[in-house]
Scaffold this motif. Sequence first.
Motif, short mmCIF file in Angstrom:
data_model
loop_
_atom_site.label_atom_id
_atom_site.label_comp_id
_atom_site.label_asym_id
_atom_site.label_seq_id
_atom_site.Cartn_x
_atom_site.Cartn_y
_atom_site.Cartn_z
N GLU A 91 0.83 -1.20 0.00
CA GLU A 91 0.00 0.00 0.00
C GLU A 91 0.87 1.26 0.00
N VAL A 92 1.86 1.26 0.88
CA VAL A 92 2.75 2.42 0.97
C VAL A 92 3.47 2.65 -0.36
N ALA A 93 3.99 1.58 -0.93
CA ALA A 93 4.77 1.72 -2.16
C ALA A 93 3.88 2.18 -3.31
N ASN A 132 1.18 4.05 -3.13
CA ASN A 132 0.94 5.48 -2.95
C ASN A 132 2.17 6.31 -3.28
N PHE A 133 3.31 5.84 -2.82
CA PHE A 133 4.56 6.54 -3.07
C PHE A 133 4.80 6.72 -4.57
N CYS A 134 4.68 5.61 -5.30
CA CYS A 134 4.97 5.66 -6.75
C CYS A 134 3.94 6.54 -7.47
N ARG A 135 2.69 6.42 -7.07
CA ARG A 135 1.65 7.21 -7.73
C ARG A 135 1.95 8.71 -7.55
N ASN A 136 2.35 9.08 -6.35
CA ASN A 136 2.61 10.49 -6.08
C ASN A 136 3.90 10.99 -6.73
N GLU A 141 14.53 9.40 -0.86
CA GLU A 141 13.30 9.06 -0.10
C GLU A 141 13.17 7.55 0.10
N ILE A 142 13.47 6.84 -0.98
CA ILE A 142 13.39 5.37 -0.91
C ILE A 142 14.34 4.84 0.17
N VAL A 155 9.25 -7.80 -3.28
CA VAL A 155 8.30 -7.94 -4.40
C VAL A 155 7.19 -6.88 -4.31
N THR A 156 6.69 -6.67 -3.11
CA THR A 156 5.59 -5.72 -2.97
C THR A 156 6.03 -4.28 -3.18
N LEU A 157 7.33 -4.03 -3.10
CA LEU A 157 7.85 -2.69 -3.41
C LEU A 157 8.07 -2.51 -4.90
N VAL A 158 8.54 -3.58 -5.52
CA VAL A 158 8.94 -3.49 -6.92
C VAL A 158 7.72 -3.49 -7.84
N GLU A 159 6.67 -4.21 -7.45
CA GLU A 159 5.50 -4.30 -8.32
C GLU A 159 4.93 -2.91 -8.62
N PRO A 160 4.67 -2.08 -7.62
CA PRO A 160 4.17 -0.73 -7.95
C PRO A 160 5.17 0.12 -8.72
N MET A 161 6.47 -0.09 -8.48
CA MET A 161 7.46 0.65 -9.28
C MET A 161 7.30 0.29 -10.75
N GLY A 162 7.03 -0.98 -11.01
CA GLY A 162 6.76 -1.39 -12.39
C GLY A 162 5.51 -0.72 -12.92
N GLN A 163 4.50 -0.67 -12.09
CA GLN A 163 3.22 -0.10 -12.53
C GLN A 163 3.39 1.36 -12.96
N TYR A 164 4.17 2.12 -12.19
CA TYR A 164 4.33 3.54 -12.52
C TYR A 164 5.61 3.81 -13.30
N LEU A 165 6.23 2.76 -13.78
CA LEU A 165 7.49 2.86 -14.53
C LEU A 165 8.51 3.73 -13.79
N LEU A 166 8.49 3.65 -12.49
CA LEU A 166 9.41 4.45 -11.70
C LEU A 166 10.82 3.87 -11.79
N ALA A 167 11.75 4.74 -12.17
CA ALA A 167 13.13 4.29 -12.30
C ALA A 167 13.82 4.37 -10.95
#
Lengths: 401, 401, 377, 377
Positions: D22-24, D26-30, D54-55, D80-92
Amino acid sequence: MNKTDNELDDFRYEVRDWLEKNRPKKPDFLMPQSFMEVGTDEQFHYLREWQQKVYEAGFLGMAWPREYGGGGRSQILQDIATQEMKVGKFPFMINAIGVSWAGPLILNMGTEEDKRKYIKGILSAEDIWCQGFSEPDHGSDLGNVQLKAERDGDDYILTGSKIWTTLGNYAKYMILLARTNPKIENKYAGLSYFLSPMKIQGVDPVPIQKLTGEYGFCQTYFDGVRIPASCLIGGEGNGWRVAIQTLQYERNAEGGAAGGPTSEIPYVHEVIDVARKIKRDGKPAIENPHIRDQAIKFLITEVACRANLVRDEIPSLVIERPQSLSMSLKGYGCDFWQKMQEFAMSLQGQSAAYYVGDDLAVAGGRWHRAYFNSFSTTIGGGTTEIQRNIVGERILGLPKS
Amino acid sequence: MNKTDNELDDFRYEVRDWLEKNRPKKPDFLMPQSFMEVGTDEQFHYLREWQQKVYEAGFLGMAWPREYGGGGRSQILQDIATQEMKVGKFPFMINAIGVSWAGPLILNMGTEEDKRKYIKGILSAEDIWCQGFSEPDHGSDLGNVQLKAERDGDDYILTGSKIWTTLGNYAKYMILLARTNPKIENKYAGLSYFLSPMKIQGVDPVPIQKLTGEYGFCQTYFDGVRIPASCLIGGEGNGWRVAIQTLQYERNAEGGAAGGPTSEIPYVHEVIDVARKIKRDGKPAIENPHIRDQAIKFLITEVACRANLVRDEIPSLVIERPQSLSMSLKGYGCDFWQKMQEFAMSLQGQSAAYYVGDDLAVAGGRWHRAYFNSFSTTIGGGTTEIQRNIVGERILGLPKS
Amino acid sequence: MSDKLKIYPVINFSDEQEQLLEVATNFCRNRWPNERIRQQIKDEDSIDAYVWQEIVELGWPGVAIPEEYGGSGLDLAEVVTLVEPMGQYLLASPLVSTTVVAQALIVAGTDNQKSHLLPAICEGSVASQALSEPHGDWDLLNLNCKAEREHGKLSLSGTKNLITDAHVADIILVSVIFEGEPALVMVAKEDIPQSSIRRETIIDETRRSYRLCLDGIAVPVDNLLRQEDTIKALNRIELVSCLLHTAEICGANNAAINTVVEYLNTRKQFGRFIGSYQALKHPTVQCLQEYEAARSLLYYAASVFENEHEGEVAVRMAKAQAGMAFSFIADRAIQFHGGFGFTYECDAQLYRRRAIWHESQFGDGNYHRQKLAELLL
Amino acid sequence: MSDKLKIYPVINFSDEQEQLLEVATNFCRNRWPNERIRQQIKDEDSIDAYVWQEIVELGWPGVAIPEEYGGSGLDLAEVVTLVEPMGQYLLASPLVSTTVVAQALIVAGTDNQKSHLLPAICEGSVASQALSEPHGDWDLLNLNCKAEREHGKLSLSGTKNLITDAHVADIILVSVIFEGEPALVMVAKEDIPQSSIRRETIIDETRRSYRLCLDGIAVPVDNLLRQEDTIKALNRIELVSCLLHTAEICGANNAAINTVVEYLNTRKQFGRFIGSYQALKHPTVQCLQEYEAARSLLYYAASVFENEHEGEVAVRMAKAQAGMAFSFIADRAIQFHGGFGFTYECDAQLYRRRAIWHESQFGDGNYHRQKLAELLL
């Protein structure tokens, strides 16, 4: 009612133990692969006896209320028992329509009298149930049901016909969707839902020959059949809602079902066993690179289907599209099984020419039959195409086609 | 005009000989793979010079009337010349819209004046043509074209925009579908078709960046552009019919086209060459059984596509569904090429990570670019999905979707 | 290396082919309406003696047999045009098996065999072949059956299976090991005791298939084909069979498409003809396109059949493509017929069963693609 | 034999995972809205130093590092739960490469290396790995690069490629042959001359990849990891990478579905929303289902990752399925966006490029299925 892991394990061993001790002897006739394929009396009696035995041992309807014949225990125990029966490849519950559809519906919406009258017979397989939704001219289009149910005093008079009535010739009752009001503009509001007796004057279930050459379904004719108005469930004009509710039980599979497997589930490792035995170019077919690759693809999908079921139980892992996994269960799974069974057939090479009844047929022609019968799952209960519409519209929010 | 086989063979050698002697030197810049991908001036000039040379040698527009600049010879000779250019992998004809669409249309429906004015410039690539059918808000839905053409004395005033204008920034003329009557109920009757100048006040072609990162298309804005009414072809209100006619030229490919290739055609054997060079598990990728199997599948389809063209010429072998092969050409072929190019990319293993510009990119990134660009063929000129509708409805007689 | 991958197919379609295709199409349509197919499933004998007699009178068994032996001296390309419509109407005839045996005799028969058997075939003798064995391998050289010289005769042993129409065949060509090497032997009807032959249950109910126990069967030594040409003959048998099966598949594929299209244009669901749904329309179009591709390859293969290498490549491509296309449409035919597709009454099952049978004979797509990889890569 | 084919997956999803997911998300979305992705393509440096800081402050680089080295001592399942949202938002971010190096150190680092480098990683040191070589083979043991003892140092030679974020990495883990056997060496930023490092042009423009010429680079002998554990470490690297890449793929896959669905619900053609056409709707549903399957396998793999055999099987299944699913949706995303899909502006190309990149890293579907066949058949 929270059980510790130890208690659950103990229960699992208890079930496993009972099952192994009571495994029915292998029949000397060809067994059906699901409740939709019961075509002979010997198959019918064999399976009915087995369901009765499982029920009497307390491993069916375990979570249903004790006062109506259920076990009054927790669902997790039933799930374990069901899993053990599946994994151990025990025969399926022949009264599938009863345990998965009619039973949950009656428990949910039936009167106290209905519950006392029907539930125990469903579990013991004393009373076989069948289903009357589809009609010859509008298979998937349930809103268009035309079978007439005309009110006549305290009775309804049924006229018309239903098709794909599984076990129609063995059933004592039918869950029946019929048109009580043909004039109303909203066609859905003209439908009502009945728990209707089968063994009465004017009901005529005629077996239909399947593409396999075998039987298992009926077309059921209703020629002015008189049934009491108390057969109505959900109230007149509410048939559509009740039918949708019933279909939910099916789509959510284990939902409120009494438990037990309702079909023989084919496993990829069984297909791989075939590929080990069949020869291609003088070597076991499993050494053929194309067949290996296909086998692994099927295995991945099989594990994924199971993992879907497990993930579906974890709310925070399905948070974005809560119904996605459960609503895709049928469409995705049945399509997979069909292709897997087709593959099992095709990898037999020259021997694929043989069919049930030839001593050279691989596994007695089981895979050919399984492939053919698989169309009952990709066609019946809403075709794969309709399942895709449903998922597209309800899960992805795409506009109606 | 019937030629003997010997005469045809002689001609083939003549063409082959000229081509080999005049093969343009390999450019030191990346070449586009079709006329839709010309993004730089050096590409443009290189290709324009080549088309001019081919035309001057008499191998383009060979079957078009001599009086307008064509060769006045037989179509079979042009077909041979075209085939030799394709097989020998010579550059394509940059003025593709001219030679395949505008030219046949003008010869078919244009006035004597039109023919004298346009045909020679089309063949010599002196006058580049572009196409103005699609608009930003309704890609495939040509009946909905909104670009306004208002009559004003002897002129029309054009306002609106067109999209996917290939070579828009190089073109001298555009074949343009516009709305001359916005009020008429039948939207098709409100359309007219123009041979419209591009290098005049108010026409603004703005390059669009493609998914490859390159250019090649424009969005062309028309801001009160004044063109003479003599630009009209087919008469006011007949634009839909003329557009359909134009699309036929494209769908029947070689129909009345002037000849010459209009794109670099990727061959399966080139993909196989990639698979010979790439290593997987220390061995050439072509030894990987999965890649072998895929390669053969593509090869079968490639040969089948060619065999389709050949069979289409034999009336008694297409008697049951006369248009089936020609109407499937685009949908089936483009889908095949796209998948083949995707395969060429995927078999590169780790090296597939590289793109155009990296010295480790396989074949300079050609296959990645080809795959990306292939979407112009599965989207442009009617998507693959629309092609399937057309074949389903016109060939199989299925009802409209 | 790459050069053999640059295949520019040529299709020749002769006037004879054109005529034969038309005549055969009309013949099959008239002689083999749908009711007849259903009857043929029930009959013990799937071949209709009267229809076969007509076929013989039309001269079709001799089409590809040289004129000196009483045939028409045409090519297998002409046979293709006869077999394709038979496939379309699921007409049961021993034309394919008879043609295959004739071709094997032309390659490896002794003069005596050719001058006796080929004219007999032209006059209506039914021939079949016993090449398969229960091990199920497609490799025609994987042989366990044997012939041994005994009392001046060839004494046979072992079991052959999947012999089409064995019970009505006048002659059966049997592959065996003789003196340590593969050999082909002609076995005449009168040499086979009824008890040695047993009907098999096969997936395609429009055909009849038999198992033959060779033990105890003895034939004259003269029945041996020229043993030095056995491999050549087996190659010829494989490729001719693939070509003619492909023709049969294409015909049936076309019929399956028509069956589906008719249903999609007749059946309504949710108030619309189901053919208007893209979920059914688009896959049907894909089926059509795969079929058209198969048919183009078929006529290419027929045209270049006698060219070494190119002929084999074309035939294997055609069989692979046709088998895939037919399986695809036949599978979808069941699905797209909905509930009706699940019944025995619906023709979809006829096509699906036939597609399974064809894939089981002389190699499926995977098998031919492997062979093509060896030939081309 | 068959027993290992009877796989009944278990998914454990801890409270930590739930919170981190959940945290990750929100973080990536923002932090990483669409404009930021486009900016990241243009920037020389795709990593945002502030976001990385920040990370680090969130403690994510140390999630799977034991507490004794300053980490949280959780499992890779939490990563895994951190990396999945990074993939979703293409966060480098270099979180994946940094985690992989940490895992290799845990397996094969010397006590000294572990006690120095692992805390540094927890505190924000960026780590990357140089495993690939231009031959393009996925086999991590196929090594041409060398290390040799020279003047009391390790002198390196050869070329490594496809090194993610090499230019900002504080340490790079390099695989070489040392004394005839595979070995892993840590190379610090300060040991690499700027001229030895060259940016590559890769298909995924949201990432930065570099080539490293090792010639002339020398590092202390102490930088060698325990050589006897090299193979174990390389195995760990491969599987950890596959797991985390799969997480990234699943996230991006989900985003691609959302992009397509949004367009299908917005765009009209012929007077109807294009999402109402079954030709687009049904394949999109199939994409969804393949994605859901991949995600279930991902969380299964995360749950059993540390189990020998089962962990490897699950990870390879997940990577194969996810790669296929993502390529499928990304390809269809271009097609279903019509003309707009053909533009650089449309996000479809971002996903398609990323899918190609992921398939090129640590094996594609075909590769993992081959490995699975070895493990299971």
